[in-house]
Write a protein that holds these residues in place. Structure first.
Motif, mmCIF file in Angstrom:
data_model
loop_
_atom_site.group_PDB
_atom_site.id
_atom_site.type_symbol
_atom_site.label_atom_id
_atom_site.label_comp_id
_atom_site.label_asym_id
_atom_site.label_seq_id
_atom_site.Cartn_x
_atom_site.Cartn_y
_atom_site.Cartn_z
ATOM 1 N N LEU A 1 1.623 3.951 -9.577
ATOM 2 C CA LEU A 1 0.637 4.177 -10.623
ATOM 3 C C LEU A 1 0.431 5.668 -10.881
ATOM 4 O O LEU A 1 0.271 6.090 -12.032
ATOM 5 N N ASP A 2 0.452 6.481 -9.819
ATOM 6 C CA ASP A 2 0.369 7.935 -10.002
ATOM 7 C C ASP A 2 1.498 8.425 -10.904
ATOM 8 O O ASP A 2 1.296 9.257 -11.802
ATOM 9 N N LEU A 3 2.697 7.926 -10.657
ATOM 10 C CA LEU A 3 3.854 8.347 -11.450
ATOM 11 C C LEU A 3 3.717 7.922 -12.904
ATOM 12 O O LEU A 3 4.034 8.681 -13.823
ATOM 13 N N LEU A 4 3.245 6.723 -13.129
ATOM 14 C CA LEU A 4 3.081 6.245 -14.501
ATOM 15 C C LEU A 4 2.039 7.060 -15.249
ATOM 16 O O LEU A 4 2.192 7.345 -16.442
ATOM 17 N N VAL A 5 0.967 7.452 -14.565
ATOM 18 C CA VAL A 5 -0.047 8.287 -15.199
ATOM 19 C C VAL A 5 0.502 9.687 -15.452
ATOM 20 O O VAL A 5 0.325 10.266 -16.531
ATOM 21 N N ALA A 6 1.210 10.249 -14.459
ATOM 22 C CA ALA A 6 1.728 11.616 -14.576
ATOM 23 C C ALA A 6 2.770 11.741 -15.670
ATOM 24 O O ALA A 6 2.910 12.787 -16.290
ATOM 25 N N THR A 7 3.519 10.664 -15.923
ATOM 26 C CA THR A 7 4.607 10.728 -16.895
ATOM 27 C C THR A 7 4.265 9.992 -18.177
ATOM 28 O O THR A 7 5.142 9.699 -18.971
ATOM 29 N N ARG B 1 -1.523 13.061 -1.830
ATOM 30 C CA ARG B 1 -1.845 12.152 -0.731
ATOM 31 C C ARG B 1 -3.169 11.451 -0.969
ATOM 32 O O ARG B 1 -3.360 10.316 -0.553
ATOM 33 N N ASP B 2 -4.098 12.149 -1.633
ATOM 34 C CA ASP B 2 -5.382 11.530 -1.944
ATOM 35 C C ASP B 2 -5.305 10.905 -3.336
ATOM 36 O O ASP B 2 -6.048 11.255 -4.236
ATOM 37 N N SER B 3 -4.399 9.977 -3.504
ATOM 38 C CA SER B 3 -4.149 9.366 -4.799
ATOM 39 C C SER B 3 -5.407 8.715 -5.357
ATOM 40 O O SER B 3 -6.114 7.995 -4.648
ATOM 41 N N PRO B 4 -5.701 8.923 -6.650
ATOM 42 C CA PRO B 4 -6.827 8.208 -7.270
ATOM 43 C C PRO B 4 -6.557 6.723 -7.403
ATOM 44 O O PRO B 4 -7.460 5.965 -7.752
ATOM 45 N N HIS B 5 -5.343 6.313 -7.116
ATOM 46 C CA HIS B 5 -4.979 4.902 -7.233
ATOM 47 C C HIS B 5 -4.832 4.223 -5.868
ATOM 48 O O HIS B 5 -4.232 3.144 -5.777
ATOM 49 N N GLY C 1 0.775 -1.228 0.000
ATOM 50 C CA GLY C 1 0.000 0.000 0.000
ATOM 51 C C GLY C 1 0.807 1.278 0.000
ATOM 52 O O GLY C 1 0.303 2.320 -0.416
ATOM 53 N N LYS C 2 2.044 1.234 0.469
ATOM 54 C CA LYS C 2 2.857 2.446 0.495
ATOM 55 C C LYS C 2 3.604 2.681 -0.816
ATOM 56 O O LYS C 2 4.277 3.704 -0.946
#
Length: 325
Positions: A258-264, A286-290, A251-252
């Motif tokens: 996934l946020d990084l893959l979407v952002a880049t 902090r409130d990641s959609p993933h 979870g950490k």
């Protein structure tokens, strides 16, 4: 007055590459004398994605691998509301089509010809959405480990903390969803609870579980962002191999990766993780959609090194026939 129940159904735009062009599969139903996308009703307690793959197999004889979620369809059938969920699906083999009572003909057609043959506008809308998608080169599935015994009650090393009884049920429930992508390798973070989460899937597919340190949480003193970069880079590396793989992470790290893959997306991340102009990409919110609940996961579609789709894989709750969350 009795409540009107919604009819739930699921299906897919099944496609293949032939002679350098994309063809999609349409079926003819003698009962309605129509041409449509393969689909069918959910069985009680069945997950829509499981139903979509099953119905495609039953109507066409094809084994299909889901890739990207498509827009759903809503209409009325015999006075009742009907909802149909669709996914794009890669044809991955199967038996030769044999006409039967529900489907007496099948055709593979280029998208433009298929659109002209389809009997219903809502099917043409789904096909139009499919045509706008990027070509998927690899499907991965990723799951967060299932519920484990609490740290406060575990006296051994944290990496040795096992899945608890509820976690075993979660792992068994998510395994059939992860199996839909047909993984040929199973990779787990080093923690025991991650390896155990993949045990039911390993049993289903008769595959060994490989431990991969790039999928694990940061050690004391390690930077969480750097660990997320390592995991994101590892997912890109696996996607580049072009073979479906199932991974279990924590979870950490998984939501951040996934946020990084979407952002880049589209910036060409390499083995060391997504970067822009030599600098680390934006930090996830902090409130990641993933954010990913324990024992749930993702169907990840890649086009080369770009993540182009992330569809939640959440097992169905007992009794209500709908996914959790």
């Amino acid at each position: 007055m009795a409540a009107v129940t919604t009819i739930r159904a699921a299906g897919g735009v099944v496609h293949r590459r032939t002679a350098g062009r994309t063809e999609v599969c349409l079926v003819h139903r003698p009962r309605y004398d129509d041409w449509s996308l393969p689909k069918g009703k959910l069985e009680p307690g069945e997950h829509p994605l499981v139903a979509a793959v099953r119905e495609v197999a039953e109507e066409t004889g094809l084994r299909a691998v889901p890739q990207l979620r498509l827009p759903g369809v809503r209409y009325r059938r015999d006075g009742r509301p009907k909802v149909v969920d669709y996914w794009s699906m890669r044809a991955a083999g199967g038996a030769r089509f044999r006409p039967h009572a529900e489907v007496d003909d099948l055709r593979w057609l280029p998208v433009a010809q298929a659109a002209r043959l389809l009997s219903y506008r809502h099917d043409r809308d789904v096909l139009r959405a499919f045509a706008a998608l990027p070509a998927v080169s690899c499907e991965l599935t990723a799951v967060r480990h299932a519920s484990a015994y609490r740290r406060g009650t575990w006296t051994g090393p944290d990496d040795a903390r096992p899945v608890d009884p509820g976690g075993w049920r979660q792992a068994a429930a998510v395994a059939p969803l992860l199996a839909l992508a047909g993984p040929v390798r199973l990779l787990s973070a080093p923690a025991r609870r991650c390896v155990q989460t993949l045990d039911p899937l390993a049993g289903l597919l008769d595959l060994p579980i490989e431990v991969d340190s790039d999928l694990g949480e940061p050690r004391p003193g390690q930077d969480a962002q750097e660990r997320a970069l390592a995991t994101a880079g590892r997912l890109v590396e696996l996607a580049a191999e072009g073979r479906p793989v199932a991974v279990c992470s924590q979870g950490k790290v998984l939501p951040r990766a996934l946020d990084l893959l979407v952002a880049t997306a589209g910036t060409g991340p390499g083995r060391d993780g997504p970067e822009r102009n030599g600098r680390v990409g934006p930090r996830p919110r902090r409130d990641s959609p993933h954010e990913t609940a324990k024992g749930t996961g993702w169907l990840l579609a890649f086009a080369g090194d770009r993540l182009v789709g992330a569809d939640r894989l959440t097992p169905v709750r007992r009794g209500d026939g709908h996914p959790l969350g």
